[in-house]
Design an enzyme around this catalytic site. Sequence first.
Site, PDB file in Angstrom:
ATOM      1  CG  HIS A  87      -0.387  -0.075   2.526  1.00  0.00           C
ATOM      2  ND1 HIS A  87       0.520   0.853   2.988  1.00  0.00           N
ATOM      3  CD2 HIS A  87      -0.545  -0.959   3.537  1.00  0.00           C
ATOM      4  CE1 HIS A  87       0.866   0.553   4.214  1.00  0.00           C
ATOM      5  NE2 HIS A  87       0.246  -0.561   4.573  1.00  0.00           N
ATOM      6  CG  HIS A 121       4.080  -1.494   2.083  1.00  0.00           C
ATOM      7  ND1 HIS A 121       2.828  -1.996   1.834  1.00  0.00           N
ATOM      8  CD2 HIS A 121       4.459  -2.004   3.267  1.00  0.00           C
ATOM      9  CE1 HIS A 121       2.465  -2.792   2.835  1.00  0.00           C
ATOM     10  NE2 HIS A 121       3.440  -2.808   3.716  1.00  0.00           N
ATOM     11  CB  CYS A 177      -5.021  -4.687  20.938  1.00  0.00           C
ATOM     12  SG  CYS A 177      -3.851  -4.231  19.659  1.00  0.00           S
ATOM     13  CE  LYS A 214      -2.771   3.223  12.814  1.00  0.00           C
ATOM     14  NZ  LYS A 214      -1.919   2.871  13.915  1.00  0.00           N
ATOM     15  CE  LYS A 229       3.265  -4.070  11.801  1.00  0.00           C
ATOM     16  NZ  LYS A 229       4.409  -4.891  12.104  1.00  0.00           N
TER      17      LYS A 229
HETATM   18 ZN   LIG Z   1      -3.283  -5.956  18.347  1.00  0.00          ZN
END
Ligand SMILES: [Zn+2]
Length: 636
Positions: free
Chosen positions: A23, A26, A148, A300, A303
């Site tokens: 993308h 990268h 997370c 944003k 990855k």
């Molecule tokens: Zn995570």
Amino acid sequence: MNTNCEGIFYITTPIYYVNAKPHLGHAYTTIVADVAYRFNKMKNNSAFFLTGTDEHGDKVVKAAQKEKMTTKEYVDYISGLFQNLWPDLNVDYSKFIRTTDPSHMKTVSVILQKIYDSGDIYFSEYEGLYCFGCERFYTERELVDGVCPDHGTKPEIIKESNYFFKMSDYQDWLIDHIKNNPSFIRPERYRNEVLSFLKDPLEDLCISRPKSRLTWGISLPFDDNYVTYVWFDALINYISALGYPDGKNFEMYWPKAQHIVAKDILKPHGIYWPIMLKAAGIPVYQHLNVHGYWNVDNSKMSKSIGNVVDPLKLKDIYGIEAFRYFLMREMTFGLDADFNEAALIQRINSDLANDLGNLVSRSLTMAQKYFEGVVPDVSDIENDFSIKKAAMQTIENYDACMKDFAFNKALSFVWDFISHMNRYIDSSAPWELAKNSDKSDILKGVIYNLLEGLRILGGLIYPIMPQSSEKMLSLLKESPGNFNALSWGQLKAGTKLEKTITLFPRIDKKKSQKDRQKQPKHVKKLSNLKPEISFEDFQKIDLRVGRVLAAEKIEDSKKLLKLQVDIGEIRTIVAGISRHYSPDDMIDKKVVVAANLKPAQLMGITSEGMVLAAVKKKKCSVITPDQQVSVGTPVQ
Ligand SMILES: [Zn+2]
């Protein structure tokens, strides 16, 4: 910071993780590396540019399963996408490394054994909060509201025995190293970020996965029941690619190593990697260069989140040279920047077509008109040195900025010089000078200054726009790629110039949008179109998004599947798709259901609706929404 111009230059991109296609993020990192590499080659430095793909870990295994490929087939496929992309972006790397390369895997083993022998790797039981998306354990305080920070999911508690790398022993050493080497991590905001992270005690790094959970990795040389965990495999590529321990390239390039990374992988590169090197008795890299994110439509690019701008698509629409220019000009290295098409078009029209393109065509046209396309001889005339002075100052500023990864600043100096040249044409008014034979020497000087200025500009844009640089310089019978040629007065009198060409065509915004819509070559009429119905008639059909909860074959029928579909309420639907879809294929699939269709009896079952599919002859494809939508959503 000017330590990278001592004749040797080694630049790396991260090796890209193959759980997703390439993308914009990268593309940007890799183009930055290419620009820095070309700049160093232009300065006659011995330069080496490494990129590649990171191919181990359970995310890759999962992604392969999802694509119904073997893991090997899958990594070959995605790695191939990266390898094929770079030439299209004018990226000219020296080596492409894959972590599945046998030579890399061997080096990883060597390093692991070395660190194990020195006592910095130990075996221990661990219980922790694990995010499967990140493939890592989290501490409580790293979580945001218990989830997370990257995935927004609640990590699971996992208990297992593993090998750990004693990072804590090296914490004080790393702090000292960063403090004593101010440009070790740059720009400064990221150096500060790492230092602030190091204020808390460093936890040891889990570096293994039991083979019961993951086999797609490199076996630990001291325990065959385990494979090494992603970072201990991936980071080592930077030295395995150079033939560590006794490769000639390692000896030559490693002391001048510079990494480029996006800020999401600052911690592994700023903390794990230097400590791994130190523990293995290898000198640390010279610079870690950290850049920010591209915000595309305010979200944003990273990855872990799949919002993807296909760089190839943009390249095809606007040209790779303009695309590279935009990326280098628009982002201040280290900070986030916005990517949008309107800004790209604006840069093309104003900076490239208007400022630079017009300067080239005006100057060459005047050289044709007043000197028949031959570079005038100024050796015995008194010439005006204001352009020379501006050019020399521009080269000096550009050089300093390029070494510092301040690409946008370097380009802004170049464009200041372009404006200066355009103003010089207006103020010296060659068309007036040409009317008066007394002024022919002044005219000669002005045209020479313009042509020589163009020659220098053509050289300066080379790292960013190599093809345009070549085209531009070919008009002056010159070629790019040599920084030393950028001193004043090298353009030879008597050189026959080429006729001007349009280097950067203007973009008509409306037209470019129209071009993108495919124009049919010839219009065919559908022969089997049903009679027209009114909008009101069409509105009577209630279509809903549903999710298949259960599916089974219907005995005695080759064609029919019995489905349980959740459309906000549970429906039993009989669908004639059994030749094309197994029950397993259908479970969990999002479908579109005609929800207010009168129930019908099929093979003794009441079908309460219909699943939409594209059907022609022997082909049948169930219609499914191309984005996440909830069940019950109306389809219009
Ligand atoms: Zn995570």
